[in-house]
Design an enzyme around this catalytic site. Sequence first.
Site, short mmCIF file in Angstrom:
data_model
loop_
_atom_site.label_atom_id
_atom_site.label_comp_id
_atom_site.label_asym_id
_atom_site.label_seq_id
_atom_site.Cartn_x
_atom_site.Cartn_y
_atom_site.Cartn_z
N CYS A 1 56.83 127.89 65.00
CA CYS A 1 57.84 127.67 66.04
C CYS A 1 58.82 128.85 66.05
O CYS A 1 59.31 129.26 65.00
CB CYS A 1 58.58 126.36 65.78
SG CYS A 1 59.84 126.05 67.03
N CYS B 1 65.80 126.94 63.26
CA CYS B 1 66.51 125.78 62.70
C CYS B 1 66.41 125.84 61.17
O CYS B 1 65.30 125.84 60.63
CB CYS B 1 65.88 124.49 63.23
SG CYS B 1 65.63 124.51 65.02
N CYS C 1 64.15 123.39 59.07
CA CYS C 1 62.80 123.01 59.50
C CYS C 1 61.68 123.78 58.80
O CYS C 1 61.72 125.01 58.68
CB CYS C 1 62.69 123.17 61.01
SG CYS C 1 61.14 122.48 61.63
N CYS D 1 55.12 108.02 68.13
CA CYS D 1 55.95 109.19 68.44
C CYS D 1 55.16 110.45 68.09
O CYS D 1 54.57 110.53 67.00
CB CYS D 1 57.22 109.21 67.61
SG CYS D 1 58.11 107.65 67.59
N CYS E 1 56.56 107.98 72.57
CA CYS E 1 57.73 108.86 72.46
C CYS E 1 57.22 110.26 72.19
O CYS E 1 56.29 110.44 71.41
CB CYS E 1 58.62 108.38 71.30
SG CYS E 1 60.05 109.46 71.02
N CYS F 1 66.14 109.25 73.28
CA CYS F 1 66.19 109.06 71.82
C CYS F 1 66.88 110.32 71.27
O CYS F 1 66.36 111.43 71.43
CB CYS F 1 64.77 108.93 71.27
SG CYS F 1 64.70 108.96 69.48
N ARG G 1 67.88 104.26 63.83
CA ARG G 1 66.66 104.45 63.02
C ARG G 1 66.91 105.27 61.77
O ARG G 1 67.50 106.35 61.82
CB ARG G 1 65.59 105.15 63.88
CG ARG G 1 64.28 105.45 63.11
CD ARG G 1 63.16 105.93 64.02
NE ARG G 1 63.03 105.03 65.14
CZ ARG G 1 63.42 105.34 66.38
NH1 ARG G 1 63.90 106.52 66.65
NH2 ARG G 1 63.31 104.45 67.34
N1 SAM Z 1 60.54 121.16 68.20
C1 SAM Z 1 61.08 119.99 68.72
C2 SAM Z 1 62.58 119.94 68.60
O1 SAM Z 1 63.14 120.65 67.80
O2 SAM Z 1 63.18 119.14 69.32
C3 SAM Z 1 60.49 118.73 68.13
C4 SAM Z 1 60.20 118.64 66.66
S1 SAM Z 1 61.60 118.71 65.54
C5 SAM Z 1 60.80 118.90 64.00
C6 SAM Z 1 62.26 117.06 65.59
C7 SAM Z 1 63.48 116.76 64.77
O3 SAM Z 1 63.12 116.57 63.41
C8 SAM Z 1 64.57 117.81 64.69
O4 SAM Z 1 65.39 117.81 65.81
C9 SAM Z 1 65.34 117.37 63.45
O5 SAM Z 1 66.38 116.49 63.80
C10 SAM Z 1 64.29 116.64 62.61
N2 SAM Z 1 63.98 117.40 61.38
C11 SAM Z 1 63.23 118.51 61.29
N3 SAM Z 1 63.16 118.95 60.03
C12 SAM Z 1 63.88 118.10 59.27
C13 SAM Z 1 64.20 118.02 57.89
N4 SAM Z 1 63.78 118.94 57.02
N5 SAM Z 1 64.96 117.00 57.45
C14 SAM Z 1 65.41 116.06 58.34
N6 SAM Z 1 65.14 116.09 59.66
C15 SAM Z 1 64.40 117.09 60.14
FE1 SF4 Z 2 61.01 124.40 66.01
FE2 SF4 Z 2 61.50 122.90 63.90
FE3 SF4 Z 2 63.53 123.77 65.36
FE4 SF4 Z 2 61.83 121.87 66.38
S1 SF4 Z 2 63.23 121.64 64.64
S2 SF4 Z 2 62.62 123.71 67.41
S3 SF4 Z 2 59.92 122.55 65.39
S4 SF4 Z 2 62.09 125.06 64.17
#
Ligand code: SAM
Ligand code: SF4
Length: 320
Positions: free
Chosen positions: A53, A57, A60, A97, A128, A188, A260
């Site tokens: 990606c 973030c 992530c 989801c 979802c 959500c 949740r």
């Molecule tokens: N890429 C899309 C986005 O960012 O909206 C969808 C997937 S993203 C992984 C979905 C959500 O997972 C993120 O917005 C974040 O809130 C949560 N998330 C991701 N990594 C995480 C982590 N290490 N611990 C807790 N929540 C996490």
């Molecule tokens: Fe990409 Fe992870 Fe950020 Fe979603 S949360 S936009 S998968 S880096």
Amino acid sequence: MQADGPWHTDNVRAMFDLPFNDLLFHTHMVHRKNFNPNEVQVSTLLSIKTGLCPEDCKYCTQSVHHKTPVENKPLMDIDAIVAAAKKAKSTGATRFCMGAGWRSPKDRDFDLLDKVIREIKGLGLETCLTLGMLSDQQVNQLEAAGLDYYNHNIDTSPEYYKKIITTRTFEDRIETLKKVGQSKIKVCCGGIMGMGESIDDRVNFLLALAEMETSPDSIPINILNPVPGTPLANTPPIDPLDFTRIVAVTRIMFPSARVRSSAGRHKMPESTQALCFFAGANSIHYGEKLLTTDLPTPQVDDHMFDKLGLRKVPQKALCT
Ligand code: SAM
Ligand code: SF4
Ligand code: DTB
């Protein structure tokens, strides 16, 4: 859905500062008034496209900017996605989801997404998706396919957001949420706690949720899962009682939303989870895995439900 209120910094902060028993008594009364306190809705997650990606973030595993143990996988085919949904249905999930490691989906992905939504709804499951930022046309396409929920988290306060993500802004997130909120798809939207944010950031995160044009029907409150290779890997864990307070204040501010407990639940003792259910959590992510990280197995969760006298929200009759 409309948030309760009016909420402002002082009255939300005052709830965080209440003696714990006063806060729990108050939130549980709100919870009982709005929901059966012995029922929990369960959703199962699947990562339909993993890794690489472009976003940065800091939490992530899927960001191309971090070196994590996650295996990158292209967009799955429809048969594999539907097979996972059938398995989720057999364990008692009511919602399926699907998440993708994308900044935004490409228009060419929408034929597959349309078929996936229709097939999974045909199994009698709610759908979802969480795919990143959407254009107006993409929202219309998901709405036409009958998508039930779109997950798009604001993650933290507008102020702290810049410290966590630099490749998009808080306002970018709100833009997509506005578009989804104006469609028939339910919103959500939640966040991640334990990323080093202050209590005031938690207050401002909840106020930002309350100020959204369309208040969320579903609010995932994640605990940071600190994965090696991510910049937040060494963040100290959040205190379980502080987490319970966040759940409680969320329930009071959003009396009719599903709150949740998602990421981080696999590390919580049953006693903390029980406290969170008492404080107003009434939905969990359930299955072996979240997107790339672990959850308790359904057997472990079912055993906990038995001990607590909790029931899963029943599945809808199969619609064919
Ligand atoms: N890429 C899309 C986005 O960012 O909206 C969808 C997937 S993203 C992984 C979905 C959500 O997972 C993120 O917005 C974040 O809130 C949560 N998330 C991701 N990594 C995480 C982590 N290490 N611990 C807790 N929540 C996490
Ligand atoms: Fe990409 Fe992870 Fe950020 Fe979603 S949360 S936009 S998968 S880096
Ligand atoms: C949400 O708020 N939590 C889920 C779901 N929405 C998509 C995702 C949690 C991801 C946890 C880290 C992982 O498994 O990669």
